[in-house]
Design a protein around this motif. Structure first.
Motif, PDB file in Angstrom:
ATOM      1  N   THR A  14     -10.903 -13.123  -6.071  1.00 21.21           N
ATOM      2  CA  THR A  14      -9.580 -12.708  -5.603  1.00 21.21           C
ATOM      3  C   THR A  14      -8.786 -13.891  -5.062  1.00 21.21           C
ATOM      4  OG1 THR A  14     -10.503 -12.048  -3.450  1.00 21.21           O
ATOM      5  CG2 THR A  14     -10.273 -10.332  -5.115  1.00 21.21           C
ATOM      6  N   TYR A  17      -6.242 -15.260  -7.490  1.00 21.85           N
ATOM      7  CA  TYR A  17      -4.970 -14.528  -7.559  1.00 21.85           C
ATOM      8  C   TYR A  17      -4.124 -14.805  -6.313  1.00 21.85           C
ATOM      9  CZ  TYR A  17      -7.314 -12.065 -11.348  1.00 21.85           C
ATOM     10  OH  TYR A  17      -7.981 -11.767 -12.515  1.00 21.85           O
ATOM     11  N   PHE A  99      -3.896  -7.100  -3.363  1.00 26.45           N
ATOM     12  CA  PHE A  99      -4.778  -5.957  -3.641  1.00 26.45           C
ATOM     13  C   PHE A  99      -5.093  -5.168  -2.374  1.00 26.45           C
ATOM     14  CE2 PHE A  99      -6.239  -9.548  -6.483  1.00 26.45           C
ATOM     15  CZ  PHE A  99      -5.440  -9.183  -7.547  1.00 26.45           C
ATOM     16  N   TRP A 129      -3.781  -4.548  -9.473  1.00 28.41           N
ATOM     17  CA  TRP A 129      -4.505  -4.562 -10.745  1.00 28.41           C
ATOM     18  C   TRP A 129      -3.777  -3.702 -11.757  1.00 28.41           C
ATOM     19  CZ3 TRP A 129      -7.407  -8.469 -10.617  1.00 28.41           C
ATOM     20  CH2 TRP A 129      -8.201  -8.780  -9.509  1.00 28.41           C
ATOM     21  N   GLY A 133      -8.299  -1.527 -13.560  1.00 27.09           N
ATOM     22  CA  GLY A 133      -8.975  -2.318 -12.552  1.00 27.09           C
ATOM     23  C   GLY A 133      -9.377  -3.692 -13.041  1.00 27.09           C
ATOM     24  N   ALA A 134     -10.459  -4.227 -12.447  1.00 25.39           N
ATOM     25  CA  ALA A 134     -10.844  -5.610 -12.712  1.00 25.39           C
ATOM     26  C   ALA A 134     -12.336  -5.792 -12.483  1.00 25.39           C
ATOM     27  CB  ALA A 134     -10.064  -6.549 -11.789  1.00 25.39           C
ATOM     28  N   VAL A 160      -2.149   1.961  -8.100  1.00 27.13           N
ATOM     29  CA  VAL A 160      -2.499   1.153  -9.269  1.00 27.13           C
ATOM     30  C   VAL A 160      -1.844   1.729 -10.519  1.00 27.13           C
ATOM     31  CG1 VAL A 160      -4.389   0.338 -10.728  1.00 27.13           C
ATOM     32  CG2 VAL A 160      -4.638   0.318  -8.243  1.00 27.13           C
ATOM     33  N   SER A 164       1.445  -0.086 -12.557  1.00 27.02           N
ATOM     34  CA  SER A 164       0.885  -0.771 -13.727  1.00 27.02           C
ATOM     35  C   SER A 164       1.946  -1.218 -14.724  1.00 27.02           C
ATOM     36  CB  SER A 164      -0.130   0.129 -14.435  1.00 27.02           C
ATOM     37  OG  SER A 164      -1.341   0.152 -13.732  1.00 27.02           O
ATOM     38  N   THR A 187      -3.944 -13.540 -15.433  1.00 26.58           N
ATOM     39  CA  THR A 187      -5.293 -13.196 -15.878  1.00 26.58           C
ATOM     40  C   THR A 187      -6.282 -14.286 -15.503  1.00 26.58           C
ATOM     41  OG1 THR A 187      -4.413 -11.929 -17.754  1.00 26.58           O
ATOM     42  CG2 THR A 187      -6.722 -12.591 -17.871  1.00 26.58           C
ATOM     43  N   SER A 239      -9.648 -10.307 -16.425  1.00 24.27           N
ATOM     44  CA  SER A 239      -9.050  -9.267 -15.580  1.00 24.27           C
ATOM     45  C   SER A 239      -7.611  -9.652 -15.282  1.00 24.27           C
ATOM     46  CB  SER A 239      -9.835  -9.136 -14.267  1.00 24.27           C
ATOM     47  OG  SER A 239     -11.210  -8.869 -14.516  1.00 24.27           O
ATOM     48  N   ALA A 241      -3.999  -9.076 -13.361  1.00 20.72           N
ATOM     49  CA  ALA A 241      -3.251  -8.536 -12.234  1.00 20.72           C
ATOM     50  C   ALA A 241      -1.755  -8.672 -12.526  1.00 20.72           C
ATOM     51  CB  ALA A 241      -3.595  -9.281 -10.948  1.00 20.72           C
TER      52      ALA A 241
END
Length: 248
Positions: A14, A17, A99, A129, A133-134, A160, A164, A187, A239, A241
């Motif tokens: 995390t 990000y 998050f 996310w 999710g991730a 979420v 999105s 990503t 993943s 975000a």
């Protein structure tokens, strides 16, 4: 064990990000920064390196204590509900939630509180996310859909799903009190250590997507992850975000 596993794997993930979010605005030494629902402090600790004065808040005393244990002089910590911040209007140059707000039962109130305590001309920055999710949650959901089609998967937090789509995300930031939002995908790959499959209950945590499986089904999931890794010691899980940045 789960908390230690998160410290080793989740926090560094995390933090990438958090660094991306921080890079989207300009901070100067002495800037007043608020990190809402700071968790283990991924954003707060990175922001402190800029020389900013950082206040990290979280509903969990244990999370706040973890950040305080870092002993960084320009990071203050306080236990606080992000849905009702005990802070004055316009007190911060930038307000972040990485998050965090997306997990709130009343997440729109959380966004509005972020906007309220951002000074006019300051920035609000939110990371969420995408819908599935991730990291291990994303991987487990994907494998469940392949191995057990038709099964319901874990419901993601309401925010979420609501955020999105970048256009919806932008509208929600405006509704909260911000203006001129910019929403960008970011990503990174979660690096799953295949050796952690030796203790899959810790790896997949308390996710209902995992705990709802039978022992046989869990073994099938572990075997599928090993197959996907193809003998490599690490399985990357890309993943994505969305990071929203807006002005007050």
């Amino acid at each position: 064990m789960a908390a230690q596993h998160y410290e080793r794997t989740g926090h560094p993930f995390t933090a990438r990000y958090a660094e991306a979010a921080l890079a989207r605005i300009s901070l100067e030494p002495g800037s007043r920064i608020l990190d809402v629902a700071a968790g283990t402090g991924a954003l707060a600790l990175v922001a402190a390196r800029t020389g900013a004065q950082v206040l990290a808040t979280d509903f969990s005393p244990a999370m706040v204590a973890r950040i305080a244990a870092a002993g960084i002089p320009n990071v203050e910590v306080r236990v606080m509900d992000g849905q009702a911040l005990a802070l004055p209007d316009g007190a911060f140059d930038a307000v972040f939630s990485i998050f965090g707000v997306i997990m709130f039962p009343h997440w729109r109130k959380g966004l509005a509180e972020m906007a309220r305590v951002t000074r006019p001309g300051g920035h609000g920055v939110v990371a969420t996310w995408q819908e599935r999710g991730a990291a291990t949650f994303l991987l487990l959901g994907h494998i469940r859909r392949d191995l057990f089609p038709g099964r319901d998967s874990m419901a993601m937090p309401e925010a979420v799903g609501a955020l999105s789509d970048p256009d919806d995300f932008a509208r929600e930031m405006i509704a909260a009190g911000y203006r001129d939002p910019s929403i960008e995908p970011v990503t990174h790959s979660y690096e799953l250590d295949v050796a952690d499959l030796d203790d899959p209950d810790t790896l997949f945590g308390m996710s209902p997507d995992w705990t709802s499986l039978s022992d046989e089904e869990k073994a099938d999931v572990v075997a599928e992850v090993r197959r996907m890794a193809k003998g490599a010691p690490v399985l990357p899980v890309p993943s994505t975000a969305l990071i929203g940045v807006a002005r007050r």
